[in-house]
Enzyme design. Structure first.
Site, PDB file in Angstrom:
ATOM      1  N   HIS A  24     -17.154 -33.230  14.589  1.00  0.00           N
ATOM      2  CA  HIS A  24     -16.435 -34.335  15.233  1.00  0.00           C
ATOM      3  C   HIS A  24     -16.835 -34.503  16.693  1.00  0.00           C
ATOM      4  O   HIS A  24     -15.978 -34.674  17.563  1.00  0.00           O
ATOM      5  CB  HIS A  24     -14.909 -34.136  15.116  1.00  0.00           C
ATOM      6  CG  HIS A  24     -14.455 -33.833  13.727  1.00  0.00           C
ATOM      7  ND1 HIS A  24     -13.274 -33.208  13.437  1.00  0.00           N
ATOM      8  CD2 HIS A  24     -15.037 -34.073  12.532  1.00  0.00           C
ATOM      9  CE1 HIS A  24     -13.146 -33.059  12.131  1.00  0.00           C
ATOM     10  NE2 HIS A  24     -14.209 -33.570  11.565  1.00  0.00           N
ATOM     11  N   HIS A  78      -3.277 -24.700   6.784  1.00  0.00           N
ATOM     12  CA  HIS A  78      -3.662 -25.910   7.516  1.00  0.00           C
ATOM     13  C   HIS A  78      -4.358 -26.852   6.537  1.00  0.00           C
ATOM     14  O   HIS A  78      -5.259 -26.432   5.797  1.00  0.00           O
ATOM     15  CB  HIS A  78      -4.605 -25.489   8.651  1.00  0.00           C
ATOM     16  CG  HIS A  78      -5.098 -26.587   9.520  1.00  0.00           C
ATOM     17  ND1 HIS A  78      -4.450 -27.793   9.675  1.00  0.00           N
ATOM     18  CD2 HIS A  78      -6.197 -26.654  10.330  1.00  0.00           C
ATOM     19  CE1 HIS A  78      -5.132 -28.536  10.526  1.00  0.00           C
ATOM     20  NE2 HIS A  78      -6.192 -27.887  10.928  1.00  0.00           N
ATOM     21  N   GLU A  80      -6.304 -29.461   7.171  1.00  0.00           N
ATOM     22  CA  GLU A  80      -7.585 -30.089   7.517  1.00  0.00           C
ATOM     23  C   GLU A  80      -8.630 -29.670   6.473  1.00  0.00           C
ATOM     24  O   GLU A  80      -8.670 -28.514   6.042  1.00  0.00           O
ATOM     25  CB  GLU A  80      -8.034 -29.712   8.940  1.00  0.00           C
ATOM     26  CG  GLU A  80      -9.199 -30.589   9.373  1.00  0.00           C
ATOM     27  CD  GLU A  80      -9.493 -30.591  10.873  1.00  0.00           C
ATOM     28  OE1 GLU A  80      -8.945 -29.751  11.605  1.00  0.00           O
ATOM     29  OE2 GLU A  80     -10.296 -31.458  11.285  1.00  0.00           O
ATOM     30  N   ASP A  82     -11.587 -28.732   6.283  1.00  0.00           N
ATOM     31  CA  ASP A  82     -12.485 -27.568   6.377  1.00  0.00           C
ATOM     32  C   ASP A  82     -11.809 -26.318   5.810  1.00  0.00           C
ATOM     33  O   ASP A  82     -12.478 -25.313   5.555  1.00  0.00           O
ATOM     34  CB  ASP A  82     -12.995 -27.331   7.804  1.00  0.00           C
ATOM     35  CG  ASP A  82     -11.931 -27.369   8.866  1.00  0.00           C
ATOM     36  OD1 ASP A  82     -10.853 -27.941   8.630  1.00  0.00           O
ATOM     37  OD2 ASP A  82     -12.165 -26.823   9.970  1.00  0.00           O
ATOM     38  N   HIS A 144      -3.834 -26.732  15.039  1.00  0.00           N
ATOM     39  CA  HIS A 144      -4.377 -27.871  15.725  1.00  0.00           C
ATOM     40  C   HIS A 144      -3.832 -29.230  15.231  1.00  0.00           C
ATOM     41  O   HIS A 144      -3.994 -30.255  15.889  1.00  0.00           O
ATOM     42  CB  HIS A 144      -5.901 -27.732  15.521  1.00  0.00           C
ATOM     43  CG  HIS A 144      -6.804 -28.845  15.386  1.00  0.00           C
ATOM     44  ND1 HIS A 144      -7.659 -29.050  14.344  1.00  0.00           N
ATOM     45  CD2 HIS A 144      -7.025 -29.857  16.257  1.00  0.00           C
ATOM     46  CE1 HIS A 144      -8.394 -30.103  14.553  1.00  0.00           C
ATOM     47  NE2 HIS A 144      -8.038 -30.615  15.693  1.00  0.00           N
ATOM     48  N   ASP A 163      -6.746 -21.913  12.637  1.00  0.00           N
ATOM     49  CA  ASP A 163      -7.629 -22.365  13.715  1.00  0.00           C
ATOM     50  C   ASP A 163      -7.475 -21.526  14.991  1.00  0.00           C
ATOM     51  O   ASP A 163      -8.450 -21.344  15.742  1.00  0.00           O
ATOM     52  CB  ASP A 163      -7.341 -23.839  14.054  1.00  0.00           C
ATOM     53  CG  ASP A 163      -8.035 -24.806  13.095  1.00  0.00           C
ATOM     54  OD1 ASP A 163      -8.983 -24.396  12.402  1.00  0.00           O
ATOM     55  OD2 ASP A 163      -7.617 -25.979  13.052  1.00  0.00           O
ATOM     56  N   TYR A 191     -14.474 -23.162  21.460  1.00  0.00           N
ATOM     57  CA  TYR A 191     -13.594 -23.652  20.388  1.00  0.00           C
ATOM     58  C   TYR A 191     -12.248 -24.080  20.967  1.00  0.00           C
ATOM     59  O   TYR A 191     -11.740 -25.165  20.669  1.00  0.00           O
ATOM     60  CB  TYR A 191     -13.399 -22.540  19.342  1.00  0.00           C
ATOM     61  CG  TYR A 191     -12.677 -23.004  18.112  1.00  0.00           C
ATOM     62  CD1 TYR A 191     -13.374 -23.483  17.010  1.00  0.00           C
ATOM     63  CD2 TYR A 191     -11.289 -22.985  18.049  1.00  0.00           C
ATOM     64  CE1 TYR A 191     -12.711 -23.926  15.881  1.00  0.00           C
ATOM     65  CE2 TYR A 191     -10.620 -23.425  16.930  1.00  0.00           C
ATOM     66  CZ  TYR A 191     -11.331 -23.892  15.848  1.00  0.00           C
ATOM     67  OH  TYR A 191     -10.669 -24.332  14.735  1.00  0.00           O
ATOM     68  N   HIS A 222     -12.041 -19.454  11.234  1.00  0.00           N
ATOM     69  CA  HIS A 222     -13.446 -19.656  11.612  1.00  0.00           C
ATOM     70  C   HIS A 222     -13.923 -18.427  12.389  1.00  0.00           C
ATOM     71  O   HIS A 222     -13.189 -17.909  13.255  1.00  0.00           O
ATOM     72  CB  HIS A 222     -13.613 -20.857  12.559  1.00  0.00           C
ATOM     73  CG  HIS A 222     -13.233 -22.179  11.975  1.00  0.00           C
ATOM     74  ND1 HIS A 222     -13.955 -22.818  10.991  1.00  0.00           N
ATOM     75  CD2 HIS A 222     -12.204 -23.021  12.264  1.00  0.00           C
ATOM     76  CE1 HIS A 222     -13.385 -23.967  10.704  1.00  0.00           C
ATOM     77  NE2 HIS A 222     -12.308 -24.123  11.450  1.00  0.00           N
TER      78      HIS A 222
END
Ligand code: FEO
Length: 391
Positions: A24, A78, A80, A82, A144, A163, A191, A222
């Site tokens: 992004h 989460h 999102e 990913d 996030h 995250d 990050y 991550h």
């Protein structure tokens, strides 16, 4: 593809994305990982899944330990994609698995992405027994997305932080004790600056909630897992969330015929002589996301653009747009630039800086065509005086 054992009956079953170079608009020069964790207990539990396209890797790693059909529980910390992108795939491989996610936002977001896979919403402090172990859920909204939560596993005292505390850092090593540690900290900072920075207040609340837990390890979604360097990463997060400053000043500019660049160097001289540590970034060579990582803790920011067709240069507009979206702490700013005729860009830059919680250190500075030595010396002097007036 093998699972990697992290603790007794706890395995990393995620995926390594060596090729990711952009998230992004965030330049991910070290790639990334999508971490999923398998807990073998009376209830076999999977914490998060991986990005779509990496499902075969995740399933192969799970299969190296256990038949995926035996998974009883999936925790989606989460929504999102990913981390949730392979929920449907997982559900097909483990049809009786029950998916737990944050009540409200988690259920809403997962339903929007994947339809009704049968979600159970969990609230703050709710627990889930896995057998010998228990998961406790702690909402961390806006770290996030609104749905974010973390899961704390006892008696192992492992925090699955999603995250938070993550890094876009692909490696075959899974722990902070095995990896290139300085690189892990660099990527953790980048990050935070590019993903979490606008949510400092919410991060502070999440840190307060985590502080009450006897954390023995942090397994994020991550990058590498924190097993020994927990005090350092927690201290960094506390400092970043509080918007603390260091003694640096960032000077960001583009230039056409080196006139705005000469002004940038004149401003650099002023910061240097005032004991600040200037860092220069020519937008022709530097990526927005790297600049943001350095700018996060700077007290001062100077942004320069020549006037091009009655506007600031597109590279400068791009930087300021990115900066506006990630604004954290307040900064003192300088807008500057050269021009031939018109000369609108410094005021345009100043206006956008004001939208980034910046307060002008001095009025926007513009110089026609090529600055003279006298004009540059005067610029250095005026910036020095403005810095001194602030101290
Ligand atoms: Fe790594 Fe907000 O997803």
């Amino acid at each position: 593809m093998q699972a990697i054992k992290l603790a007794e009956n706890i395995y990393w079953v995620g995926a390594i994305d060596w090729n990711l170079r952009n998230f992004h608009g965030y330049e991910t020069e070290k790639g990334s990982t999508y971490n999923a964790y398998l807990i073998l207990d009376e209830k076999v539990t999977l914490i998060d899944t991986v990005k779509e396209g990496f499902g075969d890797e995740m399933l192969a790693r799970i299969r190296s330990v256990i038949d995926p059909a035996k998974i009883d529980i999936v925790v989606s910390n989460h929504a999102e994609p990913d981390h949730s992108g392979c929920l449907r795939l997982l559900k097909a491989a483990a049809p009786h698995a029950q998916i737990y996610t944050a009540a409200g936002a988690g259920v809403k977001d997962l339903t929007a992405y994947y339809g009704d896979l049968g979600y159970t919403g969990v609230k703050a402090g709710e627990t889930l027994s896995l057998g010998k172990r228990t998961l406790t859920f702690v909402p961390t909204p806006m770290v996030h997305w609104p749905d974010n939560m973390v899961s704390f596993l006892t008696p192992d005292n492992i925090l699955f932080s999603n995250d938070a505390f993550g890094q876009h850092y692909a490696s075959d090593e899974r722990k902070d004790t095995e990896c290139d540690l300085p690189e892990a900290f660099i990527q953790a900072r980048k990050y935070y600056a590019n993903i979490v920075q606008p949510y400092g207040m919410q991060t502070g609340k999440a840190l307060a909630a985590v502080a009450a837990l006897p954390v023995a390890a942090i397994f994020p979604s991550h990058g590498i897992c924190w097993t020994e360097h927990i005090p350092e990463i927690l201290a960094l997060y506390r400092s970043w969330a509080a918007g603390e400053y260091d003694d640096t000043a960032v000077i960001v500019y583009d230039t056409m015929w080196h006139s705005t660049e000469a002004m940038a160097h004149a401003i650099e001289s002023a910061f240097l002589s005032c004991g600040k540590k200037p860092r220069l970034y020519n937008l022709h060579y530097c990526h927005n996301s790297d600049i943001i990582a350095d700018a996060m803790t700077a007290r001062y920011i100077a942004v320069g653009s020549p006037t091009l067709n009655n506007n600031m240069m597109p590279s400068v507009a791009s930087f300021l747009t990115y900066f506006k979206g990630l604004t954290g702490n307040k900064k003192l700013s300088i807008a500057f630039g050269s021009y031939g005729w018109g000369g609108q860009s410094p005021e345009q830059v100043e206006k956008l800086l004001a939208e980034c919680k910046c307060e002008p250190l001095l009025p926007a500075v513009r110089i026609a065509y090529k600055p003279t030595e006298e004009q540059l010396a005067a610029l250095t002097e005026s910036v020095k005086n403005a810095i001194a007036a602030q101290q």
